[in-house]
Design a protein around this motif. Structure first.
Motif, mmCIF file in Angstrom:
data_model
loop_
_atom_site.group_PDB
_atom_site.id
_atom_site.type_symbol
_atom_site.label_atom_id
_atom_site.label_comp_id
_atom_site.label_asym_id
_atom_site.label_seq_id
_atom_site.Cartn_x
_atom_site.Cartn_y
_atom_site.Cartn_z
ATOM 1 N N PRO A 494 -40.176 12.846 -48.252
ATOM 2 C CA PRO A 494 -38.907 12.101 -48.355
ATOM 3 C C PRO A 494 -37.856 12.532 -47.340
ATOM 4 O O PRO A 494 -36.918 11.783 -47.074
ATOM 5 N N SER A 495 -37.990 13.726 -46.759
ATOM 6 C CA SER A 495 -36.983 14.176 -45.795
ATOM 7 C C SER A 495 -36.881 13.232 -44.604
ATOM 8 O O SER A 495 -35.805 13.102 -44.004
ATOM 9 N N PHE A 496 -37.989 12.562 -44.260
ATOM 10 C CA PHE A 496 -37.962 11.660 -43.112
ATOM 11 C C PHE A 496 -37.240 10.349 -43.423
ATOM 12 O O PHE A 496 -36.945 9.570 -42.516
ATOM 13 N N ASN A 497 -36.968 10.120 -44.699
ATOM 14 C CA ASN A 497 -36.240 8.914 -45.082
ATOM 15 C C ASN A 497 -34.743 9.158 -45.226
ATOM 16 O O ASN A 497 -33.993 8.240 -45.522
ATOM 17 N N HIS A 498 -34.325 10.420 -45.036
ATOM 18 C CA HIS A 498 -32.919 10.762 -45.262
ATOM 19 C C HIS A 498 -32.391 11.573 -44.081
ATOM 20 O O HIS A 498 -32.793 12.704 -43.853
ATOM 21 N N SER A 499 -31.475 10.960 -43.329
ATOM 22 C CA SER A 499 -30.919 11.612 -42.141
ATOM 23 C C SER A 499 -29.789 12.558 -42.526
ATOM 24 O O SER A 499 -29.067 12.327 -43.487
ATOM 25 N N LEU A 500 -29.630 13.629 -41.753
ATOM 26 C CA LEU A 500 -28.516 14.554 -41.974
ATOM 27 C C LEU A 500 -27.249 14.130 -41.239
ATOM 28 O O LEU A 500 -26.142 14.523 -41.615
ATOM 29 N N ASP A 501 -27.390 13.368 -40.180
ATOM 30 C CA ASP A 501 -26.234 13.007 -39.353
ATOM 31 C C ASP A 501 -25.382 11.923 -39.969
ATOM 32 O O ASP A 501 -24.171 11.900 -39.851
ATOM 33 N N GLN A 502 -26.034 10.969 -40.601
ATOM 34 C CA GLN A 502 -25.307 9.874 -41.211
ATOM 35 C C GLN A 502 -26.050 9.449 -42.461
ATOM 36 O O GLN A 502 -27.084 9.981 -42.792
ATOM 37 N N LEU A 503 -25.483 8.482 -43.143
ATOM 38 C CA LEU A 503 -26.115 8.032 -44.368
ATOM 39 C C LEU A 503 -27.222 7.024 -44.084
ATOM 40 O O LEU A 503 -28.004 6.701 -44.942
ATOM 41 N N SER A 504 -27.272 6.548 -42.865
ATOM 42 C CA SER A 504 -28.303 5.591 -42.482
ATOM 43 C C SER A 504 -29.288 6.239 -41.522
ATOM 44 O O SER A 504 -28.918 7.060 -40.696
ATOM 45 N N ASN A 505 -30.538 5.862 -41.648
ATOM 46 C CA ASN A 505 -31.568 6.340 -40.721
ATOM 47 C C ASN A 505 -31.836 5.322 -39.630
ATOM 48 O O ASN A 505 -32.859 5.379 -38.955
ATOM 49 N N ASN A 506 -30.918 4.393 -39.470
ATOM 50 C CA ASN A 506 -31.128 3.264 -38.581
ATOM 51 C C ASN A 506 -30.829 3.675 -37.139
ATOM 52 O O ASN A 506 -29.721 3.495 -36.639
ATOM 53 N N THR A 507 -31.817 4.245 -36.455
ATOM 54 C CA THR A 507 -31.638 4.750 -35.094
ATOM 55 C C THR A 507 -32.230 3.775 -34.085
ATOM 56 O O THR A 507 -33.348 3.273 -34.266
ATOM 57 N N PHE A 508 -31.467 3.509 -33.008
ATOM 58 C CA PHE A 508 -31.901 2.576 -31.970
ATOM 59 C C PHE A 508 -32.239 3.338 -30.689
ATOM 60 O O PHE A 508 -31.634 4.366 -30.381
ATOM 61 N N MET A 509 -33.216 2.825 -29.954
ATOM 62 C CA MET A 509 -33.603 3.393 -28.662
ATOM 63 C C MET A 509 -33.039 2.531 -27.542
ATOM 64 O O MET A 509 -33.207 1.310 -27.546
ATOM 65 N N ILE A 510 -32.361 3.163 -26.589
ATOM 66 C CA ILE A 510 -31.793 2.457 -25.433
ATOM 67 C C ILE A 510 -32.839 2.500 -24.314
ATOM 68 O O ILE A 510 -33.175 3.574 -23.811
ATOM 69 N N MET A 511 -33.334 1.339 -23.921
ATOM 70 C CA MET A 511 -34.453 1.253 -22.989
ATOM 71 C C MET A 511 -34.042 0.534 -21.702
ATOM 72 O O MET A 511 -33.332 -0.478 -21.746
ATOM 73 N N CYS A 512 -34.489 1.072 -20.576
ATOM 74 C CA CYS A 512 -34.279 0.421 -19.272
ATOM 75 C C CYS A 512 -35.617 0.388 -18.544
ATOM 76 O O CYS A 512 -36.165 1.451 -18.198
#
Length: 896
Positions: A494-512
């Motif tokens: 379950p630790s991978f479902n809960h981020s420490l930085d924010q309440l959301s685990n919704n992380t985006f990758m910036i791609m070029c």
């Protein structure tokens, strides 16, 4: 660096006329102390390296030796690492099984300390096998570290994931003597609250392996270091704050680009440009061979200053162009390490950065620091300013003011700035979202007993604890075994479902072009990387071509442009729960749970400070629940303003909006936060209050205690905001008083005169005495209140009779009010019924019928989530409330 070079800035004709104030911080010599009991190996090392212990280092060693937990809050570069390394190494030498865990907020700090420990190991010829254990550690090295390392350095992110594998660490945990938490002031807000709950999970593991480690904390200066240490770890601490290390003289300059500039409706030319001013100062120092670190308040600004400086340096001294760079979070690890090393070697002479370099990463000591805009807290001011100074050499700190309320307040009140105490660090252990996440993780690590929840959040009462367990069980996160313990039901981690930085685990990758540039969370995408936005990375500009919300990709195209972009948004708020109201004189402030809806509709293209275009956006709204305060403004103020300014149809809205901006602008003056940690909204009419209302809320899911803390200083907040407007020289409002750089409505409408009128109205009803409308959760609280109000009783029977009489009277009043609310409910007068129900709850927070009826009303009004929150509270108080249970189950069933 010779003093004459440092002094050139304040004497330069281009800059000295904008210097508001210079505080010269005198040098001071070191004071030393000898200690008894150090192992001969360490004594020999200290002697060989000509090291004498500062007083604070010696006291740290002595207190740890007495079995105390300590928190050290001396200045940057004062030798705090030896405060914990000395007792740790001494123990590990004398006990060849002992282990220690070092926790850092960043991998760079881990690597710095690892090199220090390896040097100790080599020069003392001791075997401690120090090692970093984090996401960068090669897989084939991890087993050896778990088996042999006696000092392990890690970060909260890694610890969060490896606690469930504690059986692999049995040797380490069984012998754990010390837990060192460096830069502990960094753990505040959402991140700090997460880490505090993580530390409690770690303590459970230690207890399971029958170890009881001491805590050693290193921190910047805080107003509440002992409280913060306790909130972070659940342990009591001894404070070491007297800095006995040496330091050279330092000039701390308050620099105001807007000094003597008066903004008028007619005169808009020759307006100062804050960012250009920062760049000119930065270039000046670099050209004088003064190694400079320039702190900025945003990632975008760090990139812009570096970009402009590099471009302009090609004309002044092209060979210095490559000695300038930017540094911030989001860069790949290898890029950050290269810049850190380059600062130590002076390969880089000028670096612009966010607060990513505020922490104690070893970059050497520099000659000068520019702080571009007040960074939000005095803690950060002194951490950033402490980055410069080489031994006895003179150094320079320049705080360059933004044209906003807080910065200009400091420019006009330098004695207040330099005499101001450090802030409180806020940690919230009751945030339901965070608490549930860590309880789920804890149940996965070891079976969880219901009574252990109190260790995670001591403020919870028994009913709240039981409800949390019931909800987690009902949602099938945990299940009870035959020993009445709860365990995690799934096979994943379950630790991978809960981020420490924010309440959301919704992380985006910036791609070029298929290459990963960096990562960011959803809210940053909305503010910095929406379609059409100018995205800046390592001093290079990109245009966002598309955003994929399903796969969490942001695609960018590299393109040199001369403008940057700024997003605009509309905000709406629903009041979900009214937790309390506070009388401050004759003025009432409310506090409770809010739902914030942000609609991002447009963005601006800006060249320096000039608007060159505005474009539409099509983004789904962002919604989150948080905690906030609000207050209403009497209808008579609207009537009086419209009578006074008959030609201005938006005068009242402009006054409310300006008051909201002004109060938020000075919020960080009184609470430990950045202005971007809080949000606000004002409206002529709000459906939930049925009046003109101003909201100020925590800009994080669940809330982190900032706005609630501000209730205690509300009188001072309004007073200082009013004072700022009264002294601002602008004609009709400006960034110094009521304009906001984060306003989603492009600072429209705003009216300075109306703002002063609204603030005068509020202040005239305030007093510096606050009276909570107290909610009694139990008899103990009532007893405390009786004592607080100096009610004396002679016997237990007298006390009982007083309490009983009070409760009987209150019960009758509550019952009468509830009948009145039911009548209004039956007639469809929901808003009036809700106000009475809130009054009932303020009288008796455990009156479950009021919570139920509020939930029923919200359900009728279509707010299903809000209804569930109130029904849940009713069931927490009275689990057998059948009407509340039926409606709650029905709403859950419909959602599914």
């Amino acid at each position: 660096m010779a003093d004459i070079q440092i002094d050139k800035f304040k004497n330069d004709i281009r800059f000295k006329k904008k210097i508001e104030y210079i505080e010269t911080i005198p040098s001071h010599e070191a004071s030393y102390k000898k200690v008894d009991g150090l192992n001969d190996i360490i004594l020999e090392y200290l002697d060989d390296n000509d090291i004498s212990l500062y007083v604070h280092q010696a006291e740290s060693y002595e207190l740890v030796g007495e079995g105390k937990n300590i928190i050290v809050t001396t200045a940057t570069a004062s030798g705090k690492t030896l405060c914990f390394n000395l007792p740790v190494l001494n123990k590990l030498i004398e006990d060849d099984q002992a282990t220690a865990l070092y926790i850092y907020p960043a991998k760079a700090l881990e690597n710095d300390q690892l090199q220090v420990l390896k040097k100790y190991e080599d020069e003392m010829s001791i075997e401690i096998n120090p090692a970093c254990y984090d996401g960068d550690t090669p897989k084939d090295e991890k087993y050896g570290i778990r088996q042999k390392s006696r000092i392990v350095l890690t970060n909260p992110y890694q610890l969060h994931h490896i606690l469930s594998w504690h059986h692999q660490w049995k040797r380490f945990y069984s012998n754990l003597k010390y837990i060192v938490i460096d830069e502990s002031h960094y753990y505040k807000g959402i991140f700090g609250s997460n880490v505090a709950l993580l530390i409690r999970r770690l303590k459970r593991i230690c207890n399971f392996y029958k170890s009881n480690p001491q805590f050693i904390l290193s921190s910047a200066t805080l107003a509440n270091p002992l409280e913060h240490g306790y909130k972070l770890t659940g342990c009591e601490f001894e404070l070491i704050s007297n800095d006995s290390s040496p330091s050279g003289e330092k000039d701390f300059i308050l620099y105001n680009p807007y000094k003597n500039f008066k903004r008028t409706k007619r005169k808009k030319e020759n307006e100062p440009s804050f960012h250009q001013e920062i760049e000119f100062i930065f270039l000046f120092l670099v050209l004088k061979n003064i190694q400079t670190l320039c702190f900025t308040v945003s990632r975008k600004t760090a990139e812009l200053i570096a970009l402009w400086a590099k471009n302009d340096m090609t004309e002044y001294k092209s060979k210095l162009t490559n000695r300038i760079t930017a540094y911030r979070a989001g860069y790949l690890p290898e890029d950050r390490r290269e810049i850190e090393t380059g600062l130590k070697s002076r390969k880089y002479l000028g670096v612009t950065t966010t607060n990513a370099l505020e922490l104690g990463i070893n970059i050497g000591t520099l000659d000068a620091v520019i702080i571009s805009g007040y960074p939000g807290t005095m803690v950060s001011v002194w951490q950033q300013g402490g980055r410069c100074g080489r031994g006895a050499d003179k150094s320079l700190v320049i705080l360059v003011a933004f044209e906003n309320q807080l910065d200009q307040y400091f420019m006009n009140n330098p004695e207040f700035f330099f005499g101001r105490s450090h802030e409180n660090a806020i940690v919230d252990l009751k945030n339901e979202i965070l608490l549930n996440s860590h309880l789920i993780c804890a149940a996965n690590e070891l079976p969880l007993k219901e009574e252990e929840i109190h260790d995670f959040s001591p403020e919870l009462n028994k009913n709240e604890t039981q409800f949390i367990i019931q909800e987690l069980s009902k949602n099938q996160y945990i299940e009870k075994n035959l020993k009445n313990q709860y365990y995690y039901t799934s096979n994943d981690s379950p630790s991978f479902n809960h981020s420490l930085d924010q309440l959301s685990n919704n992380t985006f990758m910036i791609m070029c072009e298929g290459k990963l540039l960096e990562t960011m969370e959803l809210s940053q995408v909305y503010s910095e990387a929406y379609e059409g936005a100018v995205f800046i990375h390592q001093s290079e500009t990109y245009i966002v071509s598309s955003v994929n919300f399903e796969k969490n990709f942001v695609n960018v195209i590299k393109k040199n442009v001369e403008y940057h972009t700024n997003v605009l948004k509309d905000t709406d708020i629903n009041i979900l729960e009214k937790h309390k109201k506070i009388k401050i004189g004759d003025f009432t402030v409310h506090f409770g749970l809010l739902e914030v809806i942000e609609n991002f509709k447009k963005y601006n293209k800006i060249h320096f400070s000039k608007l060159i275009g505005q474009y539409k956006l099509d983004l789904p709204p962002l919604k989150f629940k948080t905690k906030g305060l609000w207050f209403t403004v009497d209808e008579k103020v609207k009537d009086e303003l419209e009578e006074k300014y008959p030609d201005n149809k938006q005068v009242f809205a402009g006054g409310l909006h300006g008051a909201e901006h002004g109060l938020i602008g000075l919020f960080p003056l009184h609470t430990m936060c950045d202005r971007f940690d809080i949000g606000g909204m004002s409206t002529n009419y709000h459906k939930d209050t049925e009046a003109a209302t101003i909201f100020i809320y925590d800009a994080f899911e669940g809330g982190i205690g900032i706005s609630e803390k501000a209730i205690d200083v509300f009188y001072e907040l309004v007073k200082s905001t009013k004072q700022l407007l009264d002294t601002c020289e602008c004609e009709d409002g400006c960034p110094k008083c009521i304009y906001s750089p984060k306003c989603g409505n492009d600072n429209k409408p705003l009216d300075k005169n109306a703002t002063k009128y609204v603030l005068d109205y509020i202040f005239s009803n305030l007093s510096d005495k606050k009276e909570d409308i107290i909610v009694f959760d139990d008899i103990d609280e009532l007893n405390k209140n009786l004592k607080r109000n100096k009610i004396t009783v002679n016997t237990n029977e007298d006390l009982f009779n007083q309490i009983q009489e009070s409760l009987d009277h209150e019960f009758r009043e509550v019952e009468n009010k509830y009948v009145e609310a039911l009548d209004l409910y039956d007639m469809g007068h929901y808003s009036k019924a809700k106000d009475i129900l809130v009054d009932i709850i303020n009288m008796d927070n455990n009156y479950s019928n009021a919570w139920y009826l509020l939930g029923d009303i919200l359900n009728e009004q279509g707010d299903k989530d809000g209804a569930k929150s109130f029904l849940k509270k009713a069931l927490t108080i009275n689990p057998s409330h059948s009407d509340a249970r039926d409606l709650y189950d029905e709403l859950n069933k419909n959602n599914n």
